[in-house]
Scaffold this motif. Structure first.
Motif, short mmCIF file in Angstrom:
data_model
loop_
_atom_site.label_atom_id
_atom_site.label_comp_id
_atom_site.label_asym_id
_atom_site.label_seq_id
_atom_site.Cartn_x
_atom_site.Cartn_y
_atom_site.Cartn_z
N SER A 381 0.83 -1.20 0.00
CA SER A 381 0.00 0.00 0.00
C SER A 381 0.87 1.26 0.00
CB SER A 381 -0.89 0.01 1.24
OG SER A 381 -0.07 0.09 2.40
N LYS A 382 0.17 2.38 -0.13
CA LYS A 382 0.84 3.68 -0.07
C LYS A 382 1.43 3.88 1.33
CE LYS A 382 -0.30 8.25 -1.70
NZ LYS A 382 -1.35 9.10 -2.23
N TYR A 410 3.09 1.88 -5.91
CA TYR A 410 3.20 2.99 -4.96
C TYR A 410 4.67 3.35 -4.72
CZ TYR A 410 -1.70 2.02 -4.01
OH TYR A 410 -3.05 1.83 -4.14
N MET A 414 5.99 7.03 -5.17
CA MET A 414 6.41 7.80 -4.01
C MET A 414 7.85 8.28 -4.18
SD MET A 414 5.76 7.00 -0.04
CE MET A 414 4.01 6.90 -0.27
#
Ligand code: GCB
Length: 652
Positions: A381-382, A410, A414
């Protein structure tokens, strides 16, 4: 799969074989029959059911920028070690409408109807997520698990299509909707999607089933032997993607690689190049590109399924580690938009140096596995990406090596927003079956899927085609094919592979023939852990055959977090600290001039079935700078200090 058709066909051929014949006639006949049978079988597989033969080639990129409906959440599962849902009691593939096939929904109509499978609570499993961490019964499981959930069809206009998209499933996925097979995909770390035929979609309660298998095989990528946990399951996001019937499927937009970026800065004229690929051929359509902040608004006529473009801009704030500037970009096909955030930068090798935007850069890296050790699970996940990058930032690193497979999307996204450079690689790891052309095709496919997904991420600077592959002519042929593929698919980045140390006249000598092909020569070395003690670094000599940037893609030592002793004590934090001190002194004092960076092994302890020391490992590779509880070990601070100095010297 139309297995019943194949089955009937085989049956008829078998009956023909029973006709009485003389031995010669029957031999010739048998030959022809066999040939016809084989050809027909292949034809049936490829023509009648092309989806079955392999995954689609038409990956939809940037699903974040599109209309989607998440299918994450609670699914149901059946553990099926004997693949009963797929094979009947004669081990024949089940037919399409077989009530015992686990892709079919069984609805009893009368009391006497019965079934031996079903999807319901409490057999719940979270998607995305590996299965191993979700229930103790899954911890060591390698085999088949069936996943199921229902969904309602989202609002779709008559001009739209719906695709089913998986971020990744490890390793093999067969996808069925309302009893029909949509397709299959192999490869545990790359995305795939299938178009859902409109006639198959019901308004309510669509019955979606995925048969997932994570068994390891010699002829797959990776192969049977790895130093990481074989987490199985639907490990990344699943979503429906709603797109116009004609849509922009892929695109690439970046500074033209052939410009001298320093000159572009002086002349205030940056050349931007790119292309757009549509899902199908169109006639006289319009594609537009808008970058409002740069005052770019371009329109092009397109006939066919692709378009190339090139234009200049006067001013651009170049993406870099200290200026991770991303521009909002909107591409439209006939007015239908897809938006992204893209940074513009140039990465290149100039002689023995790596240059970012024309300036030499030293890569202060760290390797990462896609794992959250505190929860003993795959990261997906983020929030997970934020945890990992938070630690990377604390280390003052400016680069990550995402080992040993493409991580979830992600991560590079990011990295884009934080200004961290990325090395990303495919799991061509150790003992791949290099002589097998089918295996090469699998590696090529994974390489392509990785590049297609991430080619618009400014942070990604290196595509790596593999790790520690044993030198031989066959392997060099295999690996150099991948290097060439990567360069063809994306000429705007560097290509590398993690090599092993060679020796020559008492020196550590980097001369792996694969180094001829790669842009940078990268090497894993464990001097002081797998060979000798850390002070062996004091006298070690290093040389590279190639006048290219030299990068240490791994170095590290094991330590159990919280275990303190004298520095000579293996697995103590003191040993690991000593190892890092000696390595760093060696980098500073005795490394060749082309030394361009290092990504030590590894940010955090990670699960590995190969690590069974009962005192110190217990199924964990302990080379993390952070232990599995999230505590920093002494060596973390040694590397942090080195990176801080380098950062201050470089000014960023
Ligand atoms: C390596 C491998 C890495 C291992 C590491 C180790 O060279 O590339 O996957 O985990 O060594 O700890 O031995």
């Amino acid at each position: 799969m139309d297995s019943h058709i194949l089955y009937q066909f085989n049956f008829k051929i078998k009956r023909m074989n029973l006709i009485n014949q003389t031995p010669e006639v029957s031999k010739t006949c048998r030959f022809f029959i066999r040939a016809i049978k084989n050809a027909a079988f292949i034809l049936l597989l490829t023509i009648l059911n092309p989806l079955y033969t392999n995954a689609q080639d038409d990956l939809i990129i940037n699903t974040q920028g599109r209309k989607t409906v998440s299918l994450n959440g609670t699914w149901h599962y059946i553990i099926d070690p004997y693949e009963t849902g797929f094979y009947d009691y004669r081990l024949r593939e089940r037919r399409k409408n077989d009530g015992g096939a686990y892709w079919n929904k069984f609805v009893p109509k009368k009391k006497t109807d019965w079934t031996e499978h079903g999807y319901q609570a409490p057999y719940n499993i979270q998607v995305p997520g590996d299965w191993n961490s979700q229930d103790p019964q899954f911890l060591y499981y390698e085999g088949t698990v069936w996943y199921q959930r229902n969904f309602d069809t989202p609002d779709v206009t008559s001009g739209e299509d719906v695709y089913l998209y998986f971020g990744a499933v490890n390793y093999e996925a067969h996808v069925y909707l309302n009893g029909k097979k949509l397709g299959m995909h192999k490869g545990g770390f790359t995305p795939f999607n299938f178009k859902i035929p409109a006639a198959l979609l019901k308004d309510k309660d669509n019955f979606l089933v995925v048969r997932v298998n994570n068994e390891r095989h010699q002829e797959e990528i990776p192969t049977v032997n790895t130093d990481w946990w074989n987490y199985g399951g639907i490990t990344r996001d699943v979503k429906l993607v709603v797109v116009p019937q004609e849509f922009i499927q892929q695109y690439h937009i970046q500074l033209a690689q052939d410009q001298d970026i320093i000159k572009s800065q002086q002349l205030k004229k940056y050349d931007i190049k790119g292309w757009v690929k549509l899902n199908e051929a169109v006639t006289d359509a319009e594609v537009s590109i808008e970058i409002p902040e740069l005052k770019v608004k371009r329109q092009y006529k397109v006939t066919g399924d692709s378009l190339k473009f090139e234009f200049d801009v006067k001013k651009i704030s170049l993406w870099s580690t200290d200026n991770p500037k991303l521009y909002d970009i909107t591409l439209k096909l006939n007015g239908n938009p897809i938006s992204d955030k893209i940074g513009f930068r140039k990465i290149e090798v100039d002689g023995e140096q790596i240059k970012l935007n024309g300036k030499q850069i030293f890569l202060r890296g760290i390797c990462i596995h896609e794992e959250i050790p505190q929860e003993v699970r795959r990261a997906h996940s983020k929030k997970d990406a934020a945890q990992l990058f938070g630690q990377v930032k604390e280390l003052h690193a400016n680069m990550v090596r995402l080992a040993h497979y493409p991580h979830n999307e992600y991560m590079p996204r990011m990295a884009d927003s934080l200004g961290i450079l990325v090395w990303t690689e495919i799991p061509v790891y150790w003992t791949i079956d290099f002589g097998n052309p089918e295996v090469l095709k699998k590696a090529q496919k994974q390489l392509k899927e990785m590049i297609v997904r991430d080619r618009n991420r400014a942070s990604v600077i290196i595509w790596s085609v593999g790790n520690e592959t044993p030198v031989s002519e066959t392997r060099t042929q295999f690996m150099s094919t991948l290097v060439k593929d990567a360069k063809k698919l994306d000429p705007t980045r560097l290509v590398s592979a993690a090599l092993e140390v060679g020796y020559n006249e008492g020196k550590n000598y980097v001369d792996d023939p694969l180094g001829e092909y790669t842009d940078i020569v990268s090497l894993n070395e464990y001097l002081g852990w797998y060979g000798g003690l850390p002070d062996a670094c004091k006298t070690a000599q290093w040389e590279t055959k190639y006048n290219k940037p030299f990068f240490i893609s791994e170095t590290g030592a094991g330590a159990k977090g919280g275990f303190h002793d004298e520095k000579e004590m293996r697995f103590s934090e003191e040993y690991q600290k000593w190892f890092y001190e000696e390595q760093i002194a060696m980098f500073k004092e005795r490394f060749p001039d082309n030394f361009s960076g290092v990504s030590p092994w590894i940010l955090a302890d990670f699960r590995s079935p190969r690590r069974n020391n009962p005192d110190y490992q217990e199924g964990w590779n302990r080379k993390g700078l952070i232990d599995n509880k999230g505590n920093k070990k002494l060596a973390f601070y040694v590397l942090q200090q080195y990176y801080k100095e380098l950062k201050e010297k470089a000014g960023h």
